[in-house]
Design an enzyme around this catalytic site. Structure first.
Site, PDB file in Angstrom:
ATOM      1  N   ASP A  46     -11.415  -0.971   9.150  1.00 48.35           N
ATOM      2  CA  ASP A  46     -10.349  -0.779  10.138  1.00 48.35           C
ATOM      3  C   ASP A  46     -10.750  -1.259  11.525  1.00 48.35           C
ATOM      4  OD1 ASP A  46      -9.118   0.381   7.995  1.00 48.35           O
ATOM      5  OD2 ASP A  46      -9.474   2.436   8.647  1.00 48.35           O
ATOM      6  N   GLN A  77       0.816  -1.214   0.000  1.00 45.57           N
ATOM      7  CA  GLN A  77       0.000   0.000   0.000  1.00 45.57           C
ATOM      8  C   GLN A  77       0.851   1.265   0.000  1.00 45.57           C
ATOM      9  OE1 GLN A  77      -2.527   0.548   3.369  1.00 45.57           O
ATOM     10  NE2 GLN A  77      -0.843   0.800   4.822  1.00 45.57           N
ATOM     11  N   ASP A 103      -9.823   2.175  -1.600  1.00 45.22           N
ATOM     12  CA  ASP A 103     -10.208   2.577  -0.240  1.00 45.22           C
ATOM     13  C   ASP A 103     -11.217   3.728  -0.259  1.00 45.22           C
ATOM     14  OD1 ASP A 103     -10.205   2.549   2.481  1.00 45.22           O
ATOM     15  OD2 ASP A 103      -8.170   3.306   2.741  1.00 45.22           O
ATOM     16  N   GLU A 154     -16.747   6.711   1.580  1.00 45.46           N
ATOM     17  CA  GLU A 154     -17.843   6.944   2.522  1.00 45.46           C
ATOM     18  C   GLU A 154     -17.958   8.393   2.983  1.00 45.46           C
ATOM     19  OE1 GLU A 154     -14.145   5.904   4.799  1.00 45.46           O
ATOM     20  OE2 GLU A 154     -15.241   4.939   3.177  1.00 45.46           O
ATOM     21  N   HIS A 160      -2.128  -7.210   7.333  1.00 43.96           N
ATOM     22  CA  HIS A 160      -1.972  -5.753   7.360  1.00 43.96           C
ATOM     23  C   HIS A 160      -1.111  -5.414   8.565  1.00 43.96           C
ATOM     24  CE1 HIS A 160      -2.575  -1.531   6.975  1.00 43.96           C
ATOM     25  NE2 HIS A 160      -3.624  -1.610   6.176  1.00 43.96           N
ATOM     26  N   TRP A 219      -1.211  10.661  -0.995  1.00 40.72           N
ATOM     27  CA  TRP A 219      -2.350  10.342  -1.867  1.00 40.72           C
ATOM     28  C   TRP A 219      -2.144  10.989  -3.237  1.00 40.72           C
ATOM     29  CZ3 TRP A 219      -7.376  10.645   1.600  1.00 40.72           C
ATOM     30  CH2 TRP A 219      -7.253   9.704   2.621  1.00 40.72           C
TER      31      TRP A 219
END
Length: 793
Positions: A648, A448, A571, A574, A717, A464
């Site tokens: 998470d 990631q 990812d 929301e 993870h 990002w």
């Protein structure tokens, strides 16, 4: 006029660690009245298409029930005798927003029409003058085109009353309610339509016209009915208790301001449209409710109010002391049992009854009353479907036939371990060597941090800006090629947000600035890019309703795929602000629940377009297959997604946000159509504060390995603070146990492949079925033998 207030709490510090529940209206109750001149006093049966029927009974004030012709005596939906099943209101609303978390509050009520008449029930076989008249009254030009014939039409009025009136008896309406409220008479016509969608589903629509007020202009300051009584009792109690009121006030209810107050005293314009609709219907006392998307704390929701709103799941979700600490630091960041990334307005019950709503309005399913279901829709119309099935499998199969099903996964993603790690090229090659020493079956490395990392207040976070960081991952293409020679894929990470990267010295592109120049970022009310606070930095969010966005972002990800990447985490999704301005011009509150579906759609289109192109390439490319996995979703996400993960979780044993919650999440999401789902092995959210510490123990890591060896995907993870957590590579014991669990996972590949193929064919909800049959066996074995001696290594 109804007021919508949006409160931003992003930068609020030192918050209430025990925030109160949102203010909500009490359960709305009203009576049903019958037009005896239009409706026969005898029981009647009406056809709904070829396979369903509606039964009308005049007994005890009248009720409706719908059943399938194959089981006429088993209703799949019924109203409550003598009670209104449609109600509407005009209510002020406040939405609080803080870093991806949202809270909707009911405030003052201007108008509530909680009583209902039924004036007529009839079947419409063809468009005629009468139906066209109905449609014209609805003021929707295209509505006639949406109606599928034959349709069963129920018409009547919703109203409140100032006093008991002889008017109803004059027109043949029967009822026995005593109206206690004073003030103007408010009413509106409504239309309820039922039509058969397929052999297993009945569609329903509720439409309500604009409000009509009585001619009297003189109004009283009194409230209406039960709601006025609620307000008066609450006010008296407040006066008696004085300063103690704050500690003793009832939680979860709102004071009601009557229409008379608003119109007579404050001279506020009369509201024109309703912004709340309630559907109320019958439930059995012992009926259990399942589904509602991915839920982490409960399986049975009878006795609860279930909000359907996409948002951050929270940190702790009620588990203590972490929820307290999270709420203290960031407004309502702890969440609660109901907060989830992927809700769905769908349920099925132990009585084999099932219903789901179409559309994207914020909705609350109120299951607190033993004898009824009440759905509150934050809009002025309702559309949904009622399902028929004899088993849970049938109900889920029929549901996913309509909303869509996940595609068959590439074989490689479910063949071995997906090794999630960070650190750059040297770290990957070092861990790869160790895994070969322990003969671990590896399918992919999920990297990631391929975009580079920066340190923030919550730990190591990514840049990002979706391009490879050549300093961190030097020799990127060579690394991918070397892994590929051993049939190991490389997976990466992206999300629909872009961060300013002016401080990143080795960037090749500044995607934030490019998107800004293309004008494809979500805007604020001033027309500027909406900078959304996210943990420790602000980001711009892609406007997925803009046609340029899809083309531009697809090209970015395809460049990543051209380097040899074969999968990625898609990812977020929301956090669309509810006051954003979108290119499409649509209501951002509706778009909020739709956004994760649009995000999935873009990613899925990349997969399908690449797949179609790879058919002309080598067999090796064809067998690779792209895959992405997401956490945010809504009702139709299975149509566009491929694979989900549960977000998470805390690195803890706790029930609401730890390892236990991951099991509940798998089961509830599987029931809701999310067949392929999994969690981070060991959890993700790590806290290392002076007082509150949540660090992943070795014991938790090993047990989570065992758990996930029986789920769809076996992926690790490191967590948000890797140095605080036990990792699969921490020591000889963790590596050995990781190898063993990965081999157990690989040993079940033949069964996973069978379920994956079967899901696509007839949707035996592979995720849930797989979890129930294997995970329960595993849990039993763990209880009997804590050393987990199931298979020899």
């Amino acid at each position: 006029m109804a007021i919508l207030k949006i409160s931003k709490k992003h930068h609020k510090r030192f918050n209430n660690p025990f925030p109160s529940a949102p203010t909500t209206l009490p359960n709305v109750q009203g009576s049903l009245f019958i037009n005896s001149k239009a409706l026969s006093s005898q029981d009647q049966t009406f056809s709904i298409g070829n396979d369903f029927q509606l039964f009308w009974s005049n007994i005890n004030g009248g009720h409706l029930s719908i059943s399938h012709l194959s089981q006429k005596n088993r209703p799949i939906w019924s109203t409550i005798s003598g009670k209104a099943f449609v109600s509407a209101a005009v209510v002020d609303t406040e939405i609080e927003e803080s870093r991806g978390s949202f809270l909707v509050k009911d405030k003052d009520v201007h108008v509530i029409c909680n009583h209902q008449t039924i004036d007529d029930i009839r079947i419409i076989d063809q468009f005629g003058d009468h139906l066209e008249y109905e449609v014209e009254d609805l003021d929707q030009k295209s509505y006639a085109e949406e109606i599928k014939l034959p349709t069963l039409l129920i018409t009547g009025r919703l109203f409140n009353m100032s006093k008991k009136s002889k008017r109803f008896q004059k027109y043949g309406i029967q009822g026995n309610i005593q109206f206690e409220s004073k003030g103007p008479f408010v009413y509106a016509r409504y239309w309820v339509l039922f039509n058969q969608k397929n052999k297993h589903e009945v569609g329903f629509q509720v439409k309500i016209e604009k409000l009509n007020f009585s001619s009297s202009n003189k109004v009283s300051s009194e409230g209406s009915g039960i709601y006025n009584g609620f307000k008066k009792r609450l006010s008296n109690r407040k006066k008696r208790l004085g300063w103690c009121w704050y500690l003793s006030r009832p939680r979860g209810f709102v004071l009601v301001s009557s229409v008379e107050d608003e119109i007579g005293d404050m001279k506020i314009p009369k509201p024109k449209e309703f912004n709340r609709v309630w559907l109320t219907y019958e439930s059995d006392e012992n009926e259990r409710f399942y589904g509602f998307g991915e839920q982490f704390s409960h399986m049975n929701f009878k006795g609860k109010r279930v909000p359907i709103l996409v948002q951050e799941q929270g940190i702790g979700r009620g588990d203590q002391p972490i929820t307290l600490a999270a709420n203290l630091v960031s407004y309502r960041a702890g969440g609660d049992w109901s907060t989830t990334y992927a809700p769905s307005p769908f349920y099925m019950t132990s009585k084999m009854r099932s219903l789901y709503l179409e559309g994207y309005d914020y909705t609350v399913f109120d299951l607190t009353r033993l004898d009824r279901v009440q759905i509150q829709i934050y809009g002025n119309s309702v559309e949904g479907r009622i399902l028929h099935g004899n088993t849970p499998c049938e109900l889920i199969e029929h549901f996913t036939e309509t909303i869509g099903r996940l595609p068959e996964l590439p074989e490689w993603i479910i063949s071995g371990a997906i090794v999630g790690m960070q650190g750059g090229t040297d770290a990957v090659r070092r861990i790869w060597d160790e895994l070969r020493t322990y003969d671990v079956p590896v399918s992919a490395f999920w990297l990631q941090d391929w975009v580079g990392q920066r340190e923030t207040m919550i730990g190591s976070q990514l840049w990002w800006n979706w391009e490879v960081d050549d300093q961190r991952y030097w020799g990127w293409k060579e690394l991918i090629k070397d892994l590929r020679t051993r049939n190991i894929k490389v997976m990466t990470y992206c999300n629909p947000c872009l961060a300013p990267v002016d401080e990143k010295h080795n960037k090749k592109r500044n995607l934030f600035e490019e998107a800004k120049q293309l004008d494809i970022l979500v805007k604020d009310g001033n027309g500027n890019p909406y900078m959304v606070p996210n943990t420790a930095f602000d980001v711009g969010m892609l406007d997925l309703t803009h046609p340029k966005t899809t083309t531009w972002f697809k090209q970015i990800l395809l460049e990543m795929v051209d380097d040899g990447v074969r999968g990625w985490m898609a990812d977020f999704g929301e956090g669309l602000p509810v006051d954003a301005v979108l290119y499409s011009g649509e209501d951002p509150i509706l778009a909020h629940n739709r956004y994760p579906e649009l995000w999935a759609k873009i990613n899925r289109e990349i997969v399908e377009e690449w797949k179609s192109k790879s058919l002309d390439k080598s067999k090796e490319d064809e067998e690779d297959g792209l895959v992405f996995f997401m956490r945010a979703g809504f009702r139709d996400s299975p149509k566009w997604g491929m694979l989900f993960w549960e977000g998470d979780q805390m690195v803890s044993w706790q029930a609401n946000d730890g390892i236990k919650s991951s099991v509940v999440g798998l089961l509830s999401s599987g029931i809701s159509g999310y067949a392929f789902n999994h969690s981070d092995i060991g959890g993700y959210c790590t806290v290392n504060l002076p007082i509150v510490k949540y660090r992943r123990s070795q014991e938790l890591l090993l047990r989570w390995m065992e758990l996930n060896s029986f789920t769809t995907v076996f992926r690790t993870h490191e967590g948000n603070k890797p140095s605080c957590n036990s990792q699969f590579y921490s020591n000889e014991q963790t590596l050995s146990h990781f190898a063993r669990s990965a081999k157990i996972y690989t040993a079940w590949k033949f069964y996973r492949m069978q379920l994956v193929k079967q899901h696509r064919k007839d949707c035996l909800y592979a995720g849930t079925y797989f979890s129930i049959t294997l995970m329960m066996n595993m849990c039993i074995t763990l209880v009997i033998n804590s050393s987990w001696l199931v298979l020899s290594s």
